[in-house]
Design an enzyme around this catalytic site. Structure first.
Site, mmCIF file in Angstrom:
data_model
loop_
_atom_site.group_PDB
_atom_site.id
_atom_site.type_symbol
_atom_site.label_atom_id
_atom_site.label_comp_id
_atom_site.label_asym_id
_atom_site.label_seq_id
_atom_site.Cartn_x
_atom_site.Cartn_y
_atom_site.Cartn_z
ATOM 1 N N HIS A 1 7.745 -0.800 -5.891
ATOM 2 C CA HIS A 1 7.066 0.197 -5.051
ATOM 3 C C HIS A 1 8.035 1.271 -4.570
ATOM 4 O O HIS A 1 8.381 1.347 -3.395
ATOM 5 C CB HIS A 1 6.361 -0.484 -3.869
ATOM 6 C CG HIS A 1 5.137 -1.230 -4.294
ATOM 7 N ND1 HIS A 1 5.090 -2.600 -4.391
ATOM 8 C CD2 HIS A 1 3.930 -0.778 -4.695
ATOM 9 C CE1 HIS A 1 3.880 -2.961 -4.806
ATOM 10 N NE2 HIS A 1 3.153 -1.882 -5.005
ATOM 11 N N ALA B 1 9.559 5.562 -5.612
ATOM 12 C CA ALA B 1 9.049 6.886 -5.983
ATOM 13 C C ALA B 1 8.705 6.987 -7.471
ATOM 14 O O ALA B 1 7.852 7.787 -7.872
ATOM 15 C CB ALA B 1 10.069 7.959 -5.610
ATOM 16 N N LEU B 2 9.349 6.153 -8.274
ATOM 17 C CA LEU B 2 9.046 6.191 -9.702
ATOM 18 C C LEU B 2 7.618 5.689 -9.976
ATOM 19 O O LEU B 2 6.903 6.254 -10.800
ATOM 20 C CB LEU B 2 10.082 5.343 -10.457
ATOM 21 C CG LEU B 2 10.025 5.380 -11.978
ATOM 22 C CD1 LEU B 2 10.147 6.796 -12.504
ATOM 23 C CD2 LEU B 2 11.139 4.505 -12.555
ATOM 24 N N ASP C 1 1.594 5.042 -1.948
ATOM 25 C CA ASP C 1 2.385 3.874 -1.530
ATOM 26 C C ASP C 1 3.554 4.285 -0.627
ATOM 27 O O ASP C 1 4.561 3.570 -0.540
ATOM 28 C CB ASP C 1 2.935 3.122 -2.753
ATOM 29 C CG ASP C 1 1.952 2.092 -3.310
ATOM 30 O OD1 ASP C 1 1.157 1.551 -2.517
ATOM 31 O OD2 ASP C 1 1.978 1.850 -4.525
ATOM 32 N N ASP D 1 -3.389 3.493 -10.415
ATOM 33 C CA ASP D 1 -2.487 2.604 -9.675
ATOM 34 C C ASP D 1 -2.174 1.321 -10.439
ATOM 35 O O ASP D 1 -1.073 0.788 -10.319
ATOM 36 C CB ASP D 1 -3.134 2.272 -8.321
ATOM 37 C CG ASP D 1 -2.157 1.637 -7.350
ATOM 38 O OD1 ASP D 1 -0.936 1.797 -7.536
ATOM 39 O OD2 ASP D 1 -2.620 0.979 -6.402
ATOM 40 N N GLN E 1 1.375 -11.597 -15.452
ATOM 41 C CA GLN E 1 0.719 -10.480 -16.134
ATOM 42 C C GLN E 1 -0.599 -10.884 -16.784
ATOM 43 O O GLN E 1 -1.578 -10.148 -16.722
ATOM 44 C CB GLN E 1 1.651 -9.895 -17.205
ATOM 45 C CG GLN E 1 2.767 -9.057 -16.632
ATOM 46 C CD GLN E 1 2.246 -7.890 -15.807
ATOM 47 O OE1 GLN E 1 1.389 -7.133 -16.243
ATOM 48 N NE2 GLN E 1 2.741 -7.756 -14.589
HETATM 49 ZN ZN ZN Z 1 0.666 1.716 -6.058
#
Ligand code: ZN
Ligand code: NAG
Ligand code: NAG
Length: 458
Positions: free
Chosen positions: A185, A187-188, A226, A335, A386
Site C-alpha cells: 500500500h 504510491a506505486l 489508499d 483497485d 492468491q
Molecule cells: Zn488500494
C-alpha cells in the site's frame, strides 16, 4: 482497500465451501453472516452513518494524527501502545513536508530516463503498461507524473482552470503521504490503480458518456484511494485501540481515513479554492463516495446492486447518479485488478501484498496478539492466498464488469485472470477443465518457484 479484510473473507468462504463440499454459493444471507463473523464484535455497518452532512466535522486528520501519536495514552495496554508507536508514521518525523514549500522540482531526472518515461506515457492506456518500470524511470515519481499527465491529456487543467503549480504541489503531497515503507500500500499501488482507472475510463460505455467532472473525480479518487495507509488492516487497528478506529466507529476505518486525508490535502493545496464553495464541497463528497466504495467488506453490496442493474438493463449513462455508480465499480475493479494483469506484473503485486500481510502477522506475534487470517507466514503462501482471492473476490467482480463492458479489454483481463490462477494453483495443464472447483487445489500449497512462467504467456 481493506485488502486483508477481504482476504479474511476468502478464508471464511473457503471454509464454508469445504464444509459443504459443494458449489460455492454467493447467497447474500450467507455473505452477510460472513461479514459479521469476520468483523467479530465490530459494530455492524448499517448502524453507522457517515453521511456527507457530517463531512467537515472531523478536523484535518493529518495534523491530529501526528499529535495523537506522539502522546502516550496511559489507559492503553502496554503492548497496544508499543504497537501504536510502531505505526506512528514515523516518516512524519523526517517529513519532507517542508520541502513542499520549496521550489525544488519533485523529480530531477536523467535526460535519458525522462525520454524513456515520456515514451512510456504514450502507452498509458495499454493494459500491459509496466508501472514498475515507469516508476524506476521517473525516479519513484510514477504517481505524480502519471496523474499530472492524465490531467493534461484530458484537458482538465484548462476545463477546471486549475493552477498548475497547485496541482503539482497537491500531487506531490499525495505521493509523499503514501508510506514508501509499505511493501504494497504505497504510491506505486496508487499509480497502478490510476493507470487501470484510465484504461476503464477509455472503455466505450464510459468514454462516450462521462463528464469532465466524472473523469476528474475518477482520477482523483484512484490517486488518493489508499492515502496514508498504515500497512495494516482494519481489524488490526480495532484490536490495538488505534484512535482512527474510534474516530470512524470501527467502520470503513481506513477508507474514511484515506478520504479525509485526501480532503485535507485538497484544502491545504487550495487546488479547488477558486471554485464556488458549494462545488468544492460537492467534489469532496463525491470523492468520498468513490473511495468508500473500495472497502472490500462491502463488495457484496455493490455487486448485488450492479447485478440488479445488469439484469434489468437499466443503467442509464445519461443519469449522473448511474454514472457515479459505474465509476464506483470501475474504481473497485481498478483497485483489485492485480490478478488480471500479465503474469510478470501480477506476480510482483502478489508477492508485495503477501509481504505486507506477513509483516502484520509478525507484529501480531511479537505483541502476542491473535494473528489475523492470511497473515501467518507459517500457514499461508503467496499462491494459496492468491488462488482464494481470485476465486472468491476478483472473478465475481470482473465477471460482472465484463457483462457491463463487453470489450476486448474485459476479455483480456478475464484471460489473464484464468492464466494467473492456473499458474498459482499449479493447474495450468488443466486449464479449461475443472478449475472452478479449485478450492482444494489451492490447499496444495503450490511451489511458487516451480511456476510455468514461460508457458504462462504463450
Ligand atoms: Zn488500494
Ligand atoms: C470498536 O470495536 C472495539 C473492539 O471490538 C470495541 O471495544 C469498541 O467499543 C468499538 N467501538 C465502537 C465505536 O463501536
Ligand atoms: C437517475 O437515477 C436515480 C437512481 O436510479 C433516480 O432516482 C433518478 O430519478 C434518475 N434521474 C433522472 C434524471 O432520470
Amino acid at each position: 482497500m481493506g485488502v486483508v479484510l477481504l482476504w479474511s473473507l476468502v478464508v471464511l468462504l473457503r471454509w464454508i465451501s469445504w464444509k459443504r463440499r459443494g458449489a460455492i454459493s454467493y447467497d447474500s444471507s450467507d455473505q452477510t453472516a460472513l461479514y459479521i463473523r469476520m468483523l467479530g464484535d465490530v459494530r455492524v455497518r448499517s448502524c453507522i452513518s457517515l453521511e456527507p452532512e457530517r463531512r467537515g466535522s472531523h478536523p484535518y486528520l493529518c495534523v491530529d494524527f501526528r499529535i495523537l501519536h506522539s502522546r502516550h495514552d496511559p489507559a492503553a495496554p502496554a503492548s497496544a501502545y508499543s504497537v501504536r508507536r510502531l505505526l506512528s508514521f514515523q516518516r512524519y518525523l523526517h517529513s519532507s513536508r517542508r520541502l513542499r514549500c520549496g521550489s525544488a522540482p519533485p523529480h530531477i531526472l536523467d535526460d535519458d530516463y525522462v525520454g524513456q518515461a515520456k515514451c512510456m506515457l504514450q502507452r498509458t492506456g495499454s493494459w500491459n503498461f509496466d508501472i514498475f518500470l515507469f516508476d524506476r524511470l521517473t525516479n519513484g515519481n510514477s504517481l505524480v507524473t502519471l496523474t499530472f499527465h492524465l490531467f493534461h491529456h484530458y484537458g482538465l487543467i484548462e476545463l477546471f482552470q486549475l493552477d498548475m503549480v497547485k496541482l503539482r504541489r497537491f500531487l506531490v503531497m499525495v505521493q509523499e503521504d503514501y508510506h514508501s515503507q509499505n511493501p504494497y500500500h504505497n504510491a506505486l499501488h496508487a499509480a497502478d490503480v490510476t493507470q487501470a482507472m484510465y484504461c476503464y475510463l477509455q472503455e466505450p460505455k464510459l468514454s462516450t458518456s462521462l463528464s469532465a467532472c466524472d473523469i476528474l473525480l475518477g482520477l482523483l479518487a484512484a490517486a488518493t484511494h489508499d492515502l496514508d495507509h498504515p500497512g495494516v488492516n482494519q481489524p488490526f487497528l480495532i484490536k490495538t485501540n488505534h484512535h482512527l478506529a474510534a474516530l470512524y466507529k470501527n467502520t470503513s476505518v481506513l477508507e474514511n481515513h484515506h478520504w479525509r486525508s485526501a480532503v485535507g490535502l485538497l484544502r491545504e493545496s487550495g487546488l479547488f479554492s477558486h471554485l464556488p464553495a458549494e462545488d468544492g464541497l460537492n467534489m469532496e463528497k463525491q470523492l468520498g463516495s468513490l473511495i468508500l466504495a473500495t472497502d472490500i467488506s462491502r463488495q457484496n453490496e455493490y455487486l448485488t446492486k450492479f447485478r440488479e442493474h445488469l439484469e434489468k438493463d437499466d443503467l442509464c449513462m445519461a443519469n449522473s447518479s448511474h454514472r457515479h455508480f459505474v465509476l464506483q465499480m470501475a474504481l473497485k475493479c481498478a483497485d483489485i485488478c492485480n490478478p488480471c494483469r500479465p503474469w510478470e506484473l501480477s506476480k510482483q503485486w502478489s508477492e508485495k501484498v503477501t509481504e505486507e500481510f506477513f509483516h502484520q502477522g509478525e507484529i501480531e506475534k511479537r505483541h502476542s496478539l491473535e494473528v489475523s487470517p492470511l497473515c501467518d507466514s507459517q500457514t499461508n503462501t503467496v499462491g494459496s492466498i492468491q488462488t482464494g482471492f481470485m476465486t472468491y473476490v476478483v472473478e465475481p467482480l470482473f465477471a460482472e464488469w465484463a457483462r457491463f463492458s463487453d470489450t476486448r479489454l474485459s476479455r483480456t483481463m478475464l484471460g489473464y485472470l484464468a492464466l494467473n490462477k492456473a499458474g498459482w494453483s499449479g493447474a495450468l495443464q488443466e486449464l479449461g477443465g475443472g478449475l472452478d472447483e479449485g478450492t482444494e487445489a489451492s490447499a496444495e500449497e503450490p511451489d511458487s518457484t516451480a511456476l510455468p512462467q514461460g508457458s504462462q504467456r504463450s
